[in-house]
Design a protein around this motif. Sequence first.
Motif, PDB file in Angstrom:
ATOM      1  N   VAL A 197       0.838  -1.208   0.000  1.00 49.64           N
ATOM      2  CA  VAL A 197       0.000   0.000   0.000  1.00 49.64           C
ATOM      3  C   VAL A 197       0.871   1.257   0.000  1.00 49.64           C
ATOM      4  O   VAL A 197       0.572   2.226  -0.698  1.00 49.64           O
ATOM      5  CB  VAL A 197      -1.001  -0.005   1.183  1.00 49.64           C
ATOM      6  CG1 VAL A 197      -1.786   1.302   1.236  1.00 49.64           C
ATOM      7  CG2 VAL A 197      -1.981  -1.166   1.045  1.00 49.64           C
ATOM      8  N   ASP A 198       1.974   1.242   0.750  1.00 52.86           N
ATOM      9  CA  ASP A 198       2.907   2.386   0.739  1.00 52.86           C
ATOM     10  C   ASP A 198       3.441   2.638  -0.671  1.00 52.86           C
ATOM     11  O   ASP A 198       3.516   3.786  -1.128  1.00 52.86           O
ATOM     12  CB  ASP A 198       4.080   2.141   1.705  1.00 52.86           C
ATOM     13  CG  ASP A 198       3.650   2.277   3.167  1.00 52.86           C
ATOM     14  OD1 ASP A 198       2.665   2.982   3.435  1.00 52.86           O
ATOM     15  OD2 ASP A 198       4.303   1.660   4.040  1.00 52.86           O
ATOM     16  N   ALA A 199       3.795   1.547  -1.370  1.00 57.14           N
ATOM     17  CA  ALA A 199       4.321   1.665  -2.743  1.00 57.14           C
ATOM     18  C   ALA A 199       3.237   2.183  -3.694  1.00 57.14           C
ATOM     19  O   ALA A 199       3.516   2.982  -4.592  1.00 57.14           O
ATOM     20  CB  ALA A 199       4.846   0.307  -3.224  1.00 57.14           C
ATOM     21  N   ILE A 200       1.984   1.735  -3.471  1.00 54.14           N
ATOM     22  CA  ILE A 200       0.867   2.181  -4.313  1.00 54.14           C
ATOM     23  C   ILE A 200       0.626   3.681  -4.110  1.00 54.14           C
ATOM     24  O   ILE A 200       0.365   4.416  -5.075  1.00 54.14           O
ATOM     25  CB  ILE A 200      -0.409   1.364  -4.003  1.00 54.14           C
ATOM     26  CG1 ILE A 200      -0.253  -0.070  -4.528  1.00 54.14           C
ATOM     27  CG2 ILE A 200      -1.643   2.005  -4.627  1.00 54.14           C
ATOM     28  CD1 ILE A 200      -1.337  -1.032  -4.073  1.00 54.14           C
ATOM     29  N   VAL A 201       0.736   4.143  -2.877  1.00 55.90           N
ATOM     30  CA  VAL A 201       0.585   5.580  -2.590  1.00 55.90           C
ATOM     31  C   VAL A 201       1.612   6.381  -3.398  1.00 55.90           C
ATOM     32  O   VAL A 201       1.269   7.362  -4.073  1.00 55.90           O
ATOM     33  CB  VAL A 201       0.736   5.856  -1.075  1.00 55.90           C
ATOM     34  CG1 VAL A 201       0.909   7.353  -0.805  1.00 55.90           C
ATOM     35  CG2 VAL A 201      -0.476   5.326  -0.311  1.00 55.90           C
ATOM     36  N   GLU A 202       2.872   5.948  -3.369  1.00 53.44           N
ATOM     37  CA  GLU A 202       3.937   6.648  -4.099  1.00 53.44           C
ATOM     38  C   GLU A 202       3.667   6.665  -5.605  1.00 53.44           C
ATOM     39  O   GLU A 202       3.876   7.674  -6.274  1.00 53.44           O
ATOM     40  CB  GLU A 202       5.307   5.987  -3.833  1.00 53.44           C
ATOM     41  CG  GLU A 202       5.797   6.106  -2.399  1.00 53.44           C
ATOM     42  CD  GLU A 202       5.915   7.565  -1.931  1.00 53.44           C
ATOM     43  OE1 GLU A 202       6.281   8.444  -2.748  1.00 53.44           O
ATOM     44  OE2 GLU A 202       5.624   7.843  -0.747  1.00 53.44           O
ATOM     45  N   GLU A 203       3.201   5.531  -6.130  1.00 54.11           N
ATOM     46  CA  GLU A 203       2.967   5.428  -7.579  1.00 54.11           C
ATOM     47  C   GLU A 203       1.773   6.255  -8.043  1.00 54.11           C
ATOM     48  O   GLU A 203       1.782   6.805  -9.141  1.00 54.11           O
ATOM     49  CB  GLU A 203       2.714   3.962  -7.977  1.00 54.11           C
ATOM     50  CG  GLU A 203       3.993   3.188  -8.186  1.00 54.11           C
ATOM     51  CD  GLU A 203       3.736   1.826  -8.835  1.00 54.11           C
ATOM     52  OE1 GLU A 203       4.697   1.067  -8.921  1.00 54.11           O
ATOM     53  OE2 GLU A 203       2.606   1.536  -9.248  1.00 54.11           O
ATOM     54  N   THR A 204       0.742   6.305  -7.223  1.00 59.63           N
ATOM     55  CA  THR A 204      -0.504   6.940  -7.684  1.00 59.63           C
ATOM     56  C   THR A 204      -0.559   8.443  -7.420  1.00 59.63           C
ATOM     57  O   THR A 204      -1.274   9.156  -8.129  1.00 59.63           O
ATOM     58  CB  THR A 204      -1.735   6.272  -7.023  1.00 59.63           C
ATOM     59  OG1 THR A 204      -1.566   6.258  -5.598  1.00 59.63           O
ATOM     60  CG2 THR A 204      -1.917   4.848  -7.519  1.00 59.63           C
ATOM     61  N   LEU A 205       0.170   8.917  -6.440  1.00 66.44           N
ATOM     62  CA  LEU A 205       0.082  10.345  -6.070  1.00 66.44           C
ATOM     63  C   LEU A 205       0.223  11.306  -7.261  1.00 66.44           C
ATOM     64  O   LEU A 205      -0.558  12.250  -7.378  1.00 66.44           O
ATOM     65  CB  LEU A 205       1.116  10.683  -4.994  1.00 66.44           C
ATOM     66  CG  LEU A 205       0.591  10.683  -3.556  1.00 66.44           C
ATOM     67  CD1 LEU A 205       1.714  10.943  -2.582  1.00 66.44           C
ATOM     68  CD2 LEU A 205      -0.523  11.717  -3.361  1.00 66.44           C
ATOM     69  N   PRO A 206       1.195  11.102  -8.151  1.00 59.85           N
ATOM     70  CA  PRO A 206       1.333  12.064  -9.253  1.00 59.85           C
ATOM     71  C   PRO A 206       0.370  11.829 -10.425  1.00 59.85           C
ATOM     72  O   PRO A 206       0.394  12.565 -11.402  1.00 59.85           O
ATOM     73  CB  PRO A 206       2.785  11.859  -9.716  1.00 59.85           C
ATOM     74  CG  PRO A 206       3.141  10.469  -9.314  1.00 59.85           C
ATOM     75  CD  PRO A 206       2.276  10.100  -8.153  1.00 59.85           C
ATOM     76  N   GLU A 207      -0.473  10.803 -10.352  1.00 58.41           N
ATOM     77  CA  GLU A 207      -1.274  10.393 -11.506  1.00 58.41           C
ATOM     78  C   GLU A 207      -2.694  10.984 -11.485  1.00 58.41           C
ATOM     79  O   GLU A 207      -3.192  11.396 -10.442  1.00 58.41           O
ATOM     80  CB  GLU A 207      -1.372   8.855 -11.562  1.00 58.41           C
ATOM     81  CG  GLU A 207      -0.040   8.145 -11.685  1.00 58.41           C
ATOM     82  CD  GLU A 207       0.620   8.339 -13.041  1.00 58.41           C
ATOM     83  OE1 GLU A 207      -0.024   8.896 -13.971  1.00 58.41           O
ATOM     84  OE2 GLU A 207       1.799   7.948 -13.186  1.00 58.41           O
ATOM     85  N   ASN A 208      -3.334  10.938 -12.662  1.00 61.69           N
ATOM     86  CA  ASN A 208      -4.730  11.369 -12.804  1.00 61.69           C
ATOM     87  C   ASN A 208      -5.624  10.147 -12.562  1.00 61.69           C
ATOM     88  O   ASN A 208      -6.082   9.502 -13.497  1.00 61.69           O
ATOM     89  CB  ASN A 208      -4.945  11.939 -14.218  1.00 61.69           C
ATOM     90  CG  ASN A 208      -6.409  12.253 -14.500  1.00 61.69           C
ATOM     91  OD1 ASN A 208      -7.177  12.576 -13.591  1.00 61.69           O
ATOM     92  ND2 ASN A 208      -6.808  12.134 -15.755  1.00 61.69           N
ATOM     93  N   MET A 209      -5.882   9.852 -11.290  1.00 64.03           N
ATOM     94  CA  MET A 209      -6.670   8.670 -10.947  1.00 64.03           C
ATOM     95  C   MET A 209      -8.158   8.970 -11.163  1.00 64.03           C
ATOM     96  O   MET A 209      -8.680   9.945 -10.634  1.00 64.03           O
ATOM     97  CB  MET A 209      -6.457   8.269  -9.486  1.00 64.03           C
ATOM     98  CG  MET A 209      -5.012   7.946  -9.106  1.00 64.03           C
ATOM     99  SD  MET A 209      -4.289   6.635 -10.084  1.00 64.03           S
ATOM    100  CE  MET A 209      -5.379   5.278  -9.696  1.00 64.03           C
ATOM    101  N   THR A 210      -8.834   8.106 -11.953  1.00 58.32           N
ATOM    102  CA  THR A 210     -10.260   8.322 -12.213  1.00 58.32           C
ATOM    103  C   THR A 210     -11.132   7.189 -11.662  1.00 58.32           C
ATOM    104  O   THR A 210     -12.276   7.415 -11.299  1.00 58.32           O
ATOM    105  CB  THR A 210     -10.525   8.472 -13.726  1.00 58.32           C
ATOM    106  OG1 THR A 210      -9.984   7.333 -14.410  1.00 58.32           O
ATOM    107  CG2 THR A 210      -9.896   9.740 -14.273  1.00 58.32           C
ATOM    108  N   ILE A 211     -10.588   5.958 -11.612  1.00 62.43           N
ATOM    109  CA  ILE A 211     -11.317   4.824 -11.022  1.00 62.43           C
ATOM    110  C   ILE A 211     -10.441   4.206  -9.939  1.00 62.43           C
ATOM    111  O   ILE A 211      -9.250   3.957 -10.149  1.00 62.43           O
ATOM    112  CB  ILE A 211     -11.618   3.722 -12.059  1.00 62.43           C
ATOM    113  CG1 ILE A 211     -12.545   4.219 -13.158  1.00 62.43           C
ATOM    114  CG2 ILE A 211     -12.248   2.502 -11.388  1.00 62.43           C
ATOM    115  CD1 ILE A 211     -12.895   3.163 -14.208  1.00 62.43           C
TER     116      ILE A 211
END
Length: 497
Positions: A197-211
């Motif tokens: 989950v920590d790694a997922i936080v790092e990966e997703t923070l800069p992204e345009n998450m829609t789903i």
Amino acid sequence: MISIKSALAKPFAKRVHYNIQKWAKKPFETQEKVFQNLISEAVSTQFGKDHDFISINSYEDFVKRVPIRDYEDLKPYVERVVAGEEDILWKGKPLYFAKTSGTTSGSKYIPISKESMPYHVEAARNAILMYINETGNSKFVDGKMIFLQGSPILKEQNGIQLGRLSGIVAHYVPKYLQKNRLPSWETNCIEDWETKVDAIVEETLPENMTIISGIPSWVQMYFEKLQQKTGKKVGDIFKNFNLFIFGGVNYEPYRAKFENLIGRKVDSIELYPASEGFFAFQDKQNEKGMLLQLNSGIFYEFIKADEFFNENPKRITIKDVEVGVNYVMIISTNAGLWAYNIGDTVQFTATKPYRVIVSGRIKHFISAFGEHVIGKEVEQAMQEATLNSNIRVTEFTVAPQINPLEGLPYHEWFIEFENEPEDVSALAKKIDTSLQKQNSYYFDLIQGKVLQPLRITKVKKGGFQEYMKSIGKLGGQNKLPRLSNDRKIVEGFPHIN
């Protein structure tokens, strides 16, 4: 500006909607066709021979020859398949075994065949397409999407791939979604849930998450970590996040907490996937329940939950089900499960078309005093009691207290609060009132002074996660039962205030 992908999604969604309507409007013919196909395909399997499939011409013949089984009853056949034998439960060998950690049976090996695998993938895709067709919203297909799931690393055993269902499905993400999908393969392969989950936080923070998609309790952990890291609401971090897809547990007890973490309301789609099959998905935003998948290689039977433990409980098909009745769902599938009890209880919310909600587990109930309290009832009681209040509940589970130090027995509610009530006993009273309203057996036991009203035991913050970690079930598809008929879970609960 609308992208090509977004523009193409709408006609595709329209076609899928049309195809689903075709079978949904002919439920009996659809299920009869599935039934006949299953029997004819399995006539020459070992199971088919042992149960005289060649003589089965009707559902009544099937009921006479094939008894209800759970995993333990089917295990002798499954073990032969695991050992590499062919044509045992279904023709040939399965493509995969979805390995699950059962609470009673140890590890379970659930077969997935080349015939059943496409339905696991199509149902999730169709749920999104039905949403697009209904709402006209397809912009999100251009953003990034995440599904919090188990590791996609598979092992091989006697020519059959072995892994968690969510890990198996990860191998089937369509090419056109690969670029949009997170987390990365490397992150998805991390076994330790907190590290992942920590790694997922790092990966997703800069992204345009829609789903964002996953089991609510584990998505909650992801959201909390995002908030801790940034100090912002999830909806402010991901401005275009507008669709939450979930399954595995009822979302309602989490909804208020999620809306607080996100900072606004987002649309949601409920799914009903399991290793044994993808049974249903939410096809309408404003209709209660999920569309039962009648055309997915699964033949359904139902037994009234309060008759299930009788000597010879009556088995019925969709023709005879009633709205609002609690049923144990029994399935026969094109992966070789026959009259198989998956352990879930469902209630129909509609029969035109057939829509269901998951009401609980046949093993997860409280009837220590004859009250027959089920998961749906405790969740609704909690929801009603905290409605229009500042009380926010992180997680809860319920167990009977049969031998209190003083006074009458009672139901003990172990609750972890994010926002505590000013008056815990007032909350307990509200929950108890709602439970009595819903369940006449419970009402009679309280009124007859067999039970005293429920009591709340507060669990310290993070207590549920610590407990799941202590038993090796943090993350993935693992869920804590909402209620139990004994105190085994809560006795092992080390984090009670």
